[in-house]
Write a protein that holds these residues in place. Structure first.
Motif, short mmCIF file in Angstrom:
data_model
loop_
_atom_site.label_atom_id
_atom_site.label_comp_id
_atom_site.label_asym_id
_atom_site.label_seq_id
_atom_site.Cartn_x
_atom_site.Cartn_y
_atom_site.Cartn_z
N MET A 62 -8.36 -6.66 34.16
CA MET A 62 -7.57 -5.39 34.50
C MET A 62 -6.35 -5.68 33.30
SD MET A 62 -8.99 -3.65 36.19
CE MET A 62 -10.60 -3.90 37.30
N LEU A 63 -6.29 -6.85 32.88
CA LEU A 63 -5.28 -7.12 31.69
C LEU A 63 -6.00 -6.15 30.33
CD1 LEU A 63 -3.03 -8.64 30.20
CD2 LEU A 63 -4.74 -10.25 29.64
N TYR A 64 -6.90 -6.05 30.25
CA TYR A 64 -7.54 -5.49 28.87
C TYR A 64 -6.94 -3.96 28.76
CZ TYR A 64 -9.16 -9.89 27.90
OH TYR A 64 -9.37 -11.32 27.56
N PRO A 65 -7.46 -3.04 29.97
CA PRO A 65 -6.70 -1.79 29.75
C PRO A 65 -5.27 -1.65 29.54
CG PRO A 65 -8.53 -2.20 31.41
CD PRO A 65 -8.09 -3.40 30.95
N VAL A 66 -4.66 -2.71 30.09
CA VAL A 66 -3.01 -2.73 29.99
C VAL A 66 -2.81 -2.96 28.57
CG1 VAL A 66 -0.87 -3.71 30.24
CG2 VAL A 66 -2.52 -3.42 32.20
N LEU A 67 -3.52 -3.89 27.92
CA LEU A 67 -3.32 -4.30 26.41
C LEU A 67 -3.66 -2.82 25.54
CD1 LEU A 67 -4.72 -7.80 26.36
CD2 LEU A 67 -2.42 -7.18 25.92
N HIS A 68 -4.74 -2.22 25.83
CA HIS A 68 -5.11 -1.11 25.03
C HIS A 68 -3.95 0.18 24.97
CE1 HIS A 68 -9.44 -2.97 25.28
NE2 HIS A 68 -8.78 -3.66 24.69
N ARG A 69 -3.49 -0.18 26.40
CA ARG A 69 -2.48 1.12 26.61
C ARG A 69 -1.25 0.81 25.63
NH1 ARG A 69 1.51 1.02 30.19
NH2 ARG A 69 0.60 -0.49 31.67
N LEU A 70 -0.85 -0.42 25.51
CA LEU A 70 0.28 -0.90 25.02
C LEU A 70 0.14 -0.73 23.27
CD1 LEU A 70 1.53 -4.11 26.86
CD2 LEU A 70 2.48 -1.86 27.05
#
Lengths: 470, 132
Positions: free
Chosen positions: B71-79
């Protein structure tokens, strides 16, 4: 590096597991190959770290996958963040999704330029007669455009596909020959100049020549391989999509023109004559070429629309026909035979034929019979029943109407479609009984393209002399 | 959002472990709310990649901040999409390509802002709890 990886995969069960996991991940459209690579890197690092803590490869893989989260949940989360990826976008040039398609992108844009060039050529060509004083919106006296409209559109589309498909020399010569012969014949016809109306046979020629020549254009579309049933089916799919695209472009063009008329009127300038003489004809032929190219460009990007529309309308038309038959039987009313009734029933058969054709074009040939097939059979069966009733009613009185060219053409069309739909109905029944493969139905429909081409050619080329250019 | 997909058994187990170690696990909404600040703060120290960021979060919180790794990766992509961080592919020591993230100047501003907000919350709660 790829080689090494496949080598490892063959030996190392862990590699195999990772490959399978990655393949599963990639099934979601929201996860690009880059995302998958990023997640795989994470997974491998996690496995290495767990391995260092003393876990076996198998255990480490299981724990790492678990920590990364269930694939469903993962893809859902990605979908929320990248919802745009669920909408397939048409990429006309430049950046392709996989990044590895540089030459493909170049190919696309070259196609685009060729299509654009041919569209401009068609637009210029349609205004050349104006140099000789023939106006597009002229009175039907000379009737130049009704005879010749096909020659300002179809050769350009044919040229595009002949170029794109690298059609052989004989194919090119053959196409050119057919177009040239048709042009000479149609323009040599001595249609009389009737005051205030166009001769019936000229109308028939104007309606049927484009159909015949369109099917000839199909030879360029399939790159000369018109004997293959599958290729002909591709052409049928292409035709349906082209029609839908053309209608959409025409709607856009209508809005464009309405707005231009409005805003120029606001400053007191009338642009309708200019629009009618330039934008409408040039736009109409140019858009046909552009739409042909667009259908090809988006082929694999957007779902085909024609089968979607048939899915919606096939049941509705089936219900309509059932309601019509029930009403007719329960009220005891007969068909009121008017002069144009044949054309009405021709239209009905054309619609049913289209619904059948485009649902067949999108169907998986190997799938067993389903509800959609029952709807199709109902549709065809009721349409046949209604048409036979109509023919019965007309048949007794056709001689008293006389055999005008219009009526003979309408009757012929009715019979051509009736035979087609009867054949389809028989094949459907065989299919339901498990005796006939569904592909036979497709073969029957694609074979019928020859019949349509022949019939349209006969009406366009033989009816005028037979009926004395009436 | 961030923890929505963790299966309950896994979560209960994590909570039990955290309790046994004398730690409190953090409410999932709070984890989600703090994810931007955490990622930006870690990237402000140095450029990093997904696995290392998670390891850092785990290390700093002593396991109390529980993220499902993926779930970290969608957060990184959003940022990344909002321009707070940027990414590049680097060949790691293992020979694989690894996606590194770097904080942008807009990201630093956002981080300063987040920091102020979290400190305000912290201070406010601190004052109440000091008194009691």
């Amino acid at each position: 590096m790829d080689e090494k990886r496949t080598d490892n995969a063959a030996v190392d069960p862990l590699e195999k597991q990772i490959q399978a996991w990655r393949a599963h991940l990639r099934k979601s459209p929201t996860i690009t190959s880059q995302d998958a690579a990023e997640l795989e890197d994470h997974l491998r690092e996690q496995i290495a770290s767990l391995g260092a803590d003393g876990l076996s490869n198998d255990e480490a893989f299981l724990v790492a996958v678990k920590r990364l989260g269930a694939i469903d949940a993962l893809t859902r989360e990605f979908a929320r963040e990248h919802s745009d990826r669920l909408w397939k976008q048409l990429v006309l040039s430049g950046d392709q999704a996989d990044g590895s398609a540089g030459s493909l992108a170049a190919g696309w844009s070259r196609k685009m330029w060729v299509a654009l060039g041919l569209a401009v050529a068609a637009a210029v060509a349609i205004k050349i007669p104006a140099l000789f004083g023939i106006q597009f919106d002229a009175e039907p006296g000379g009737a130049f455009y009704p005879r010749n409209i096909s020659f300002f559109t179809l050769p350009f589309i044919a040229a595009y596909f002949a170029w794109d498909r690298s059609l052989g020399r004989w194919g090119r010569i053959g196409l050119l020959g057919v177009f040239a012969v048709a042009a000479v014949v149609v323009n040599a016809f001595p249609f009389p100049s009737l005051p205030g109306r166009i001769p019936h046979t000229l109308v028939l020629t104007a309606l049927h020549l484009p159909i015949a020549l369109w099917l000839v254009t199909g030879i360029a579309y399939v790159g000369g391989h018109w004997r293959g049933s599958d290729r002909r089916m591709d052409f049928i799919r292409f035709t349906g999509e082209l029609f839908i695209y053309y209608v959409l472009i025409a709607l856009g063009g209508g809005v464009l023109m309405a707005v231009s008329v409005g805003i120029f009127e606001a400053i007191g300038i009338k642009v309708e004559p200019f629009l009618q003489n330039w934008i409408v004809p040039c736009g109409a032929v140019g858009a046909a070429v552009i739409a042909s190219w667009l259908v090809e460009a988006k082929q694999s990007v957007i779902e085909n629309m024609a089968p979607v529309l048939t899915r919606i309308f096939a049941p509705l038309f089936a219900l309509l026909l059932i309601a019509f038959i029930v009403t007719m039987v329960s009220t005891g009313r007969g068909i009121d035979v008017k002069r144009e009734i044949l054309i009405l029933f021709d239209l009905l058969l054309v619609v049913v034929f289209g619904l059948l054709l485009y649902s067949a074009s999108a169907r998986d040939s190997t799938a067993p019979p389903g509800l959609a097939d029952w709807i199709q059979l109902t549709l065809v069966g009721t349409a046949l029943a209604v048409d036979v009733l109509a023919l019965w009613a007309i048949g007794s009185r056709i001689s008293e109407f006389g055999f005008s060219p219009n009526r003979v053409a309408a009757l012929g069309e009715n019979i051509v479609l009736l035979v087609n739909l009867s054949g389809s109905a028989l094949l459907y029944v065989g299919f339901f009984r498990g005796k006939v493969a569904f592909s036979r139905l497709c073969d029957w429909q694609t074979f019928y393209l020859y019949v349509f081409a022949a019939w349209a050619a006969v009406v366009a080329a033989l009816f005028p002399p037979i009926f004395g250019f009436a | 959002l961030l923890l929505g997909a963790v299966d309950p058994a896994h979560r209960r187990q994590a909570e039990a472990t955290a309790e046994a170690l004398g730690l409190m696990s953090v409410n999932k909404d709070l984890v989600a709310a703090s994810s931007t600040a955490l990622v930006l703060a870690i990237l402000a120290e140095r450029d990093s990649y997904g696995y290392a960021i998670l390891k850092r979060v785990r290390g700093l919180s002593g396991g109390a901040l529980e993220w499902t790794d993926g779930m970290l990766y969608p957060v990184l992509h959003r940022l990344e999409r909002s321009g707070l961080i940027e990414s590049r592919w680097v060949k790691a020591a293992s020979g694989r390509q690894r996606k590194y993230y770097r904080i942008t100047s807009a990201g630093r501003q956002q981080l300063a802002d987040e920091r102020r907000q979290w400190q305000t919350v912290d201070k406010t709660l601190g004052k109440i709890w000091e008194r009691s």
